[in-house]
Design an enzyme around this catalytic site. Structure first.
Site, PDB file in Angstrom:
ATOM      1  N   SER A 100      53.538  39.736  33.587  1.00  0.00           N
ATOM      2  CA  SER A 100      54.817  39.066  33.336  1.00  0.00           C
ATOM      3  C   SER A 100      55.281  39.252  31.897  1.00  0.00           C
ATOM      4  O   SER A 100      54.490  39.535  30.998  1.00  0.00           O
ATOM      5  CB  SER A 100      54.688  37.564  33.612  1.00  0.00           C
TER       6      SER A 100
HETATM    7  N1  SAH Z   1      48.748  36.670  35.903  1.00  0.00           N
HETATM    8  C1  SAH Z   1      48.945  38.098  35.970  1.00  0.00           C
HETATM    9  C2  SAH Z   1      50.207  38.420  36.750  1.00  0.00           C
HETATM   10  C3  SAH Z   1      49.907  39.353  37.852  1.00  0.00           C
HETATM   11  S1  SAH Z   1      51.189  39.503  39.067  1.00  0.00           S
HETATM   12  C4  SAH Z   1      48.919  38.714  34.594  1.00  0.00           C
HETATM   13  O1  SAH Z   1      48.842  37.978  33.608  1.00  0.00           O
HETATM   14  O2  SAH Z   1      48.931  39.938  34.499  1.00  0.00           O
HETATM   15  C5  SAH Z   1      50.579  38.413  40.337  1.00  0.00           C
HETATM   16  C6  SAH Z   1      49.250  38.748  40.931  1.00  0.00           C
HETATM   17  O3  SAH Z   1      49.015  37.854  42.020  1.00  0.00           O
HETATM   18  C7  SAH Z   1      49.126  40.160  41.501  1.00  0.00           C
HETATM   19  O4  SAH Z   1      48.087  40.838  40.883  1.00  0.00           O
HETATM   20  C8  SAH Z   1      48.846  39.917  42.986  1.00  0.00           C
HETATM   21  O5  SAH Z   1      47.964  40.873  43.552  1.00  0.00           O
HETATM   22  C9  SAH Z   1      48.219  38.530  42.967  1.00  0.00           C
HETATM   23  N2  SAH Z   1      48.263  37.798  44.229  1.00  0.00           N
HETATM   24  C10 SAH Z   1      49.251  37.790  45.174  1.00  0.00           C
HETATM   25  N3  SAH Z   1      48.911  37.004  46.200  1.00  0.00           N
HETATM   26  C11 SAH Z   1      47.671  36.491  45.925  1.00  0.00           C
HETATM   27  C12 SAH Z   1      46.770  35.631  46.634  1.00  0.00           C
HETATM   28  N4  SAH Z   1      47.055  35.131  47.834  1.00  0.00           N
HETATM   29  N5  SAH Z   1      45.602  35.320  46.025  1.00  0.00           N
HETATM   30  C13 SAH Z   1      45.262  35.818  44.811  1.00  0.00           C
HETATM   31  N6  SAH Z   1      46.072  36.655  44.126  1.00  0.00           N
HETATM   32  C14 SAH Z   1      47.263  36.991  44.658  1.00  0.00           C
END
Ligand code: SAH
Length: 249
Positions: A100
């Protein structure tokens, strides 16, 4: 000033200073210092990010700002985006996911009011950046990622940057992390159509959760949930766009 003065030009003080500088240079060689400290050229870019992207937009929670000054965001982006690590934007991290924009990470962090001693759960490890920010504030950070390859990459980023205490797991975050509950705060970094009930159940009384709520291809609303005993108050913060919260088939 006479030449016996240790501070005099050419005096013994100067020799010591040279030795000290040489020693410092030697210590800065890769392998002597944690990598994060050896990559100091990024520090001014972090300072600028904090001033122009966070403080200028109203982020004021000091532990959050301090965490942003410290976490080397360039450890959490793909090699090809290294030059853009501190830009005012999200960046692709592969597998259709993104790290993000710094402001959004800061806003979500500030809104859960994290403190030292808090136990915090993150859903969606991705790059590991949000987990690292939280780990600057408290020792008890848990994070879950559903895409296995990202779970591995995120964990390796966290290790390389020195965040060894973050506990990470690969799996569906919908169910939270029952054995480690209750949590003082939960940060969900993917957009869910509705708030998963197991996450509400794992929030401690007085705890806060921040979660983007809405369908994947429409505008979602960043939502703050505040638990008071058994009632949950929700507050809509602002429209956002997140990658979808996915469920296993
Ligand atoms: N917090 C991260 C943002 C990653 S984007 C950062 O700082 O880089 C959101 C993430 O949520 C993705 O990697 C995606 O694979 C994950 N995600 C989506 N659905 C999910 C679920 N049900 N359980 C765990 N992770 C999930």
């Amino acid at each position: 000033m006479n030449s016996a003065d240790p501070q005099a030009p050419g005096g013994p003080g100067r020799a010591w200073r040279h030795m000290f500088l040489a020693l410092t240079a030697l210590l800065a060689l890769p392998g002597f210092l944690p990598e994060a400290e050896a990559t100091e050229p990024h520090r001014p870019r972090r300072e600028e990010m904090v001033t122009t992207q966070l403080i200028a937009r109203g982020i004021s929670h000091e532990p959050t700002l301090e965490a942003f000054r410290r976490v080397p965001r360039h450890y959490f982006v793909r090699q090809e985006h290294l030059q853009r690590a501190y830009d005012d934007r999200p960046l692709p991290i592969g597998h259709g996911q993104t790290i993000s924009q710094p402001y959004i990470v800061a806003l979500m962090t500030e809104l859960i009011e994290p403190r030292r001693g808090h136990r915090i759960l993150e859903i969606g490890t991705g790059s590991g950046y949000q987990a690292a920010i939280l780990a600057e504030i408290t020792d008890q950070v848990y994070t879950i990622e559903i895409v296995e390859a990202l779970a591995e990459w995120g964990q390796s980023n966290l290790r390389k940057a020195g965040y060894h205490r973050v506990q990470a797991a690969s799996g569906d975050g919908y169910y939270g992390w029952e054995e480690k509950a209750p949590f003082d705060a939960i940060v969900v970094t993917a957009a869910a159509a509705s708030i998963p009930p197991p996450l509400l159940a794992q929030l401690a009384p007085g705890g806060r959760m921040i979660i983007p709520v809405g369908s994947p291809f429409r505008t979602q609303v960043l939502t703050l949930v505040h638990r008071r005993d058994d009632t949950f108050q929700t507050e809509q913060i602002l429209p956002v766009r997140f990658v979808p919260f996915v469920r296993p088939e």
